[in-house]
Design an enzyme around this catalytic site. Sequence first.
Site, mmCIF file in Angstrom:
data_model
loop_
_atom_site.group_PDB
_atom_site.id
_atom_site.type_symbol
_atom_site.label_atom_id
_atom_site.label_comp_id
_atom_site.label_asym_id
_atom_site.label_seq_id
_atom_site.Cartn_x
_atom_site.Cartn_y
_atom_site.Cartn_z
ATOM 1 N N LYS A 40 -8.702 2.813 -20.119
ATOM 2 C CA LYS A 40 -8.983 3.403 -21.429
ATOM 3 C C LYS A 40 -7.697 3.298 -22.283
ATOM 4 C CE LYS A 40 -12.809 4.129 -19.294
ATOM 5 N NZ LYS A 40 -12.476 4.274 -17.917
ATOM 6 N N ASP A 79 -7.827 16.047 -16.878
ATOM 7 C CA ASP A 79 -8.117 14.637 -17.138
ATOM 8 C C ASP A 79 -7.821 14.433 -18.624
ATOM 9 O OD1 ASP A 79 -9.240 12.212 -17.837
ATOM 10 O OD2 ASP A 79 -11.062 12.496 -16.659
ATOM 11 N N TYR A 87 -16.356 13.976 -16.951
ATOM 12 C CA TYR A 87 -16.859 12.608 -16.773
ATOM 13 C C TYR A 87 -17.862 12.551 -15.609
ATOM 14 C CZ TYR A 87 -16.817 7.763 -15.226
ATOM 15 O OH TYR A 87 -17.196 6.518 -14.810
ATOM 16 N N ARG A 138 0.826 -1.219 0.000
ATOM 17 C CA ARG A 138 0.000 0.000 0.000
ATOM 18 C C ARG A 138 0.852 1.257 0.000
ATOM 19 N NH1 ARG A 138 -2.014 2.597 4.238
ATOM 20 N NH2 ARG A 138 -1.902 0.784 5.590
HETATM 21 C C1 LIG Z 1 -12.665 10.635 -19.044
HETATM 22 C C2 LIG Z 1 -12.748 9.736 -17.845
HETATM 23 N N1 LIG Z 1 -12.145 10.125 -16.704
HETATM 24 C C3 LIG Z 1 -12.192 9.353 -15.587
HETATM 25 C C4 LIG Z 1 -12.862 8.151 -15.574
HETATM 26 C C5 LIG Z 1 -12.922 7.349 -14.292
HETATM 27 O O1 LIG Z 1 -12.039 6.268 -14.364
HETATM 28 P P1 LIG Z 1 -12.303 4.846 -13.656
HETATM 29 O O2 LIG Z 1 -13.541 4.248 -14.232
HETATM 30 O O3 LIG Z 1 -11.028 4.103 -13.971
HETATM 31 O O4 LIG Z 1 -12.439 5.091 -12.185
HETATM 32 C C6 LIG Z 1 -13.492 7.694 -16.746
HETATM 33 C C7 LIG Z 1 -14.218 6.403 -16.755
HETATM 34 O O5 LIG Z 1 -14.903 6.076 -17.706
HETATM 35 C C8 LIG Z 1 -13.428 8.518 -17.909
HETATM 36 O O6 LIG Z 1 -14.031 8.161 -19.054
#
Ligand SMILES: Cc1ncc(COP(=O)(O)O)c(C=O)c1O
Length: 399
Positions: free
Chosen positions: A209, A184, A112, A59
């Site tokens: 992704k 992001d 998101y 961890r």
């Molecule tokens: C653009 C984007 N940011 C963040 C996330 C969140 O990631 P996670 O599902 O790995 O927690 C997603 C999930 O689909 C996403 O599409």
Amino acid sequence: MTSRPHPTTLAARAGTHIAPGAALPLTPALVQSTVHTYPDLAALHRVLDDEEQGQVYYRFGHYNGQVLERAVADLEGAADAVSTASGMAAITGIVFGLLESGDHVVADRNAYGGTRTLLDLELPRLGIETTLVDAADAGEVRRAITPRTKLLLVEALTNPTMRVPDLPALVEIGEQAGVTVVVDSTFATPALFRPIEHGAGLVWHSIPKYLGGHSAAMGGIVAGDAELIGRIRASVVHYGGTLGPFDAWMALIGLKTLPLRMAAHTRGGLAVAEFLASHPAVTHVHHPSLPGHPHAEVAARMLPDGVGGMLSFELAAGRAGVDDLIRGLGSAIPLSPSLADVATTLVHPATTTHRSLTPEALAELGITHGLVRLSVGIEEPADLIAELEAALPPRRSLG
Ligand SMILES: Cc1ncc(COP(=O)(O)O)c(C=O)c1O
């Protein structure tokens, strides 16, 4: 006669004394152990006191996480990085590591859905408020910033309408107000866009992704300035959001082909977008490299090698057309509520990724019931176009 340990003793200690050889494996070893052993206390203390590189308990950080973090930090042009159990654990680590009660966040309303839920539902309980803005409107961003604002959260390319905020303009606003800009960059990846080079304080990703690329590795990662990453790492360790070694190892293997995959996603995405834009059953295509896109100029300036494989399009037949398209495409281009795999997938944002939003909020984001989001994979674009042509209504029936 030497006494031979009991089989239970031998079994319990199996493999513990065999160190790997001096030569490095070409693919980094998967070190799945949750804890390490030390010859004496002094050696353990040197690692605990950061005098020597090493691993103690998973961890706190582990070998495969460290290898992945170095690789992503180098790709992003960042000093350091910290990996996390998911993308949401990454943004949670950012806000918990950097904010306190009374602080204020400005965030793109196109972010998101999970990020918005964290900001809308979780942070107010901790005394942290958020103002949602259109991050592509620099004036709106500037007006939303207050003396309490600490973070500006934006996405490099937004889901599903592929908006592209002008990052250098936002960084300038952030610098004037003492606000850290956090990007992001899940949709763009460091193969196409490196926010740190444009002055962002932090960049983060959802690993399943494009970074991982094969819908197999779970995880998240944040890269940036060493001091900020140190604070985020501490919060990730304290809240228990560390990425597991196997996912870190899988993500690293995916990362090796990231630039090649992104070039193929970009080529396929543009070819499919151009095809869809020419089809009479499609009324609109959201793709930043198409001339009519409102952020085509910003995209060309910030992502000169293209924008990857994400796009969305509006069907003239509305919701009924969506159902027909999904049935028509079948398993060739399946309905799948994630994105960025090497295989092409589609999703219906209004009833899946954005289903928790009110009709007003959907309308504000331009998400209609006829909108389909396509995540274009690395297949030969001509094959994808033939499959879409066959599944869309025949051109002659549309006149
Ligand atoms: C653009 C984007 N940011 C963040 C996330 C969140 O990631 P996670 O599902 O790995 O927690 C997603 C999930 O689909 C996403 O599409």
